[in-house]
Scaffold this active site. Structure first.
Site, PDB file in Angstrom:
ATOM      1  N   SER A   1     -48.090 -38.532  -2.124  1.00  0.00           N
ATOM      2  CA  SER A   1     -49.428 -39.250  -0.797  1.00  0.00           C
ATOM      3  C   SER A   1     -50.508 -38.858  -0.249  1.00  0.00           C
ATOM      4  O   SER A   1     -50.585 -37.279   0.045  1.00  0.00           O
ATOM      5  CB  SER A   1     -48.234 -39.182  -0.163  1.00  0.00           C
TER       6      SER A   1
ATOM      7  N   ASP B   1     -40.585 -42.819  -3.879  1.00  0.00           N
ATOM      8  CA  ASP B   1     -41.459 -44.151  -3.813  1.00  0.00           C
ATOM      9  C   ASP B   1     -39.659 -45.308  -2.471  1.00  0.00           C
ATOM     10  O   ASP B   1     -38.958 -44.325  -2.921  1.00  0.00           O
ATOM     11  CB  ASP B   1     -40.923 -45.014  -4.913  1.00  0.00           C
TER      12      ASP B   1
END
Lengths: 199, 199
Positions: free
Chosen positions: B10, B70
């Site tokens: 990320s 996620d």
């Protein structure tokens, strides 16, 4: 909260025995123990998809914690075969799966004259706790394919798979040793640690 | 073997901060710390597919342990929206994601006049250890959508999500309390237990 009972998404009695050993303190039930007829088509492209699909399909029926397993043997010289097709290997598309000794003979035939015997066992476990809560672990153990089947323990491809360090096939090792080093043993211990360590 | 370093799949600095807190004893690096430009298209149909896809994409580049996440908010009265589209909600297909305050305002607009405020936060984490070895945990926390944003902590939808028992939004709770009860905190603790308990 420590789970104390799982339903195993499999009708395989050998696999069930192994799960009972691998999950001490947990009652591992089979679908038939709950009066559930369980059938699942392994149509996934990965061990994870198949293990997840099995576990979720049974969870939708049983509405209680379910553990699904998809495992297989991947042979380097065969481009990773039989892989996710391990249980159906040699039976042709849609055919009735062969018994393990014939399947093992089929694999040995395919390996004839091949020097590179490298292979690995993969086990993917998925424990579905609730509709949108799960734990999954995939573990891999590297070894090589024997020239012929050896040993009486275990099941499936165990008589063909030589574990480095032990220089024996998994089927030549007692269950307690197998469980310490096997792909399924490693994955099971991570799942256990994960449910016990929830705090 | 206890992993001591993960790469986080990320570029979100808020998320990175949270991971540093949630994985004490582990060095959590961002792609840019390794000089890697990381970009991933969330095309999966599930949190698991997206988390797995992110982690595996970065692993293929970095060849070291990677953790992918996620997460999303699912609102019952909106049929589970925004769900896997949480980060892109309100921006239209292919549009530039809105900043969190505008996205939250968009969600509140959609909820106007709706009595049923039930919602849940989902977090799916995937830790890829090697090519064919991983641990994944999905956790879910149930709560409800506030009438308006409240609180200054956290990020994303935190100011809108009221946690039962606390009767505060996640953004009104100090980080240590949030980490104890949040979807990401629960999932992270299971991952930690799983890697520590390998034995």
């Amino acid at each position: 909260m420590m789970e104390t009972e799982f339903l195993l998404a499999s009708n395989n009695a050998h696999k069930h025995q192994e799960f009972v050993r691998l999950f001490p303190g947990i009652r591992v039930l089979m679908p038939r123990d709950m009066g559930i007829e369980f059938d699942f088509d392994e149509t996934g492209d990965t061990f994870l998809e198949n293990a997840f699909g099995k576990a979720m399909a049974l969870f939708q029926t049983a509405k209680r914690p379910v553990i699904g397993d998809d495992s297989g043997l991947c042979v380097r010289a065969l481009g990773g075969e039989p892989g996710i097709f391990s249980s159906r290997y040699g039976s042709g598309a849609g055919g009735v799966p062969l018994e393990a000794p014939r399947r093992n003979a089929y694999l040995l035939d395919r390996m004839e004259g091949i020097q590179d015997r490298a292979a690995y066992f993969v086990c993917c476990l998925v424990l579905v706790l609730e509709e949108s809560r799960f734990i999954s672990v995939q573990e891999t153990v590297h070894g090589r394919i024997a020239e012929g089947p050896r040993g009486e323990h275990g099941f499936g491809y165990d008589p063909l798979f030589i574990v480095p360090g032990h220089e024996k096939t998994i089927a030549e090792l007692p269950d307690q040793v197998k469980d310490q080093i096997s792909h399924r043993g490693l994955a099971a211990r991570r799942i256990l640690a994960s449910i016990r360590g929830e705090g």
